[in-house]
Write a protein that holds these residues in place. Sequence first.
Motif, short mmCIF file in Angstrom:
data_model
loop_
_atom_site.label_atom_id
_atom_site.label_comp_id
_atom_site.label_asym_id
_atom_site.label_seq_id
_atom_site.Cartn_x
_atom_site.Cartn_y
_atom_site.Cartn_z
N GLN A 63 -7.93 -6.14 -6.31
CA GLN A 63 -6.76 -6.23 -5.43
C GLN A 63 -7.11 -6.13 -3.95
OE1 GLN A 63 -3.05 -4.38 -7.07
NE2 GLN A 63 -4.52 -3.56 -8.55
N TRP A 105 -6.03 1.87 -0.59
CA TRP A 105 -4.70 1.69 -1.20
C TRP A 105 -3.68 2.59 -0.52
CZ3 TRP A 105 -3.71 0.53 -6.91
CH2 TRP A 105 -4.55 -0.51 -7.36
N ARG A 109 -0.33 1.43 1.46
CA ARG A 109 1.00 1.93 1.07
C ARG A 109 1.70 2.59 2.27
NH1 ARG A 109 0.03 3.48 -3.81
NH2 ARG A 109 -1.37 5.06 -3.15
N LYS A 115 -2.73 -4.67 0.38
CA LYS A 115 -4.03 -3.98 0.21
C LYS A 115 -5.15 -4.80 0.83
CE LYS A 115 -2.57 -1.88 -4.13
NZ LYS A 115 -1.54 -2.69 -4.77
#
Length: 137
Positions: A63, A105, A109, A115
Amino acid sequence: MKNPDPNKKIPSNPALEEEIRRRAEGGEISCAGAMQIAAQFGESPKELGQRLDAMEIRLTRCQLGLYGYTPEKKIVQPAAEVSPELEAQIRKAMQGNYLPCIAAWDIARSRRMPKMAVSSACEAMEIKIKPCQLGAF
């Protein structure tokens, strides 16, 4: 990823292993898929990564864009520019010379950004992201 203690047997969890097999395609599972399974079954990402390794399931499509894409392997590109605030947040979260995946991450957030935007900033700043939560790197 390699099991850090090859003598330590990962406890069997038939339901979890069946879900992994169901979602794995061609012996591969995406980072997102693996993380969803870990959350669904209450297994830590690290433990799930060890289980995937034991099952010979390969992780793909990180990711953060760092591994698992074809044919390039890594798709993240350096950001054209990095805001001073993002740079400061990344540097504060570093452990030694690296930014842990979980910290990347958390930054994404907290800033409500993709990401891969964080990993792109790290590429521009020449900061390596490791370790992977799933143990891929």
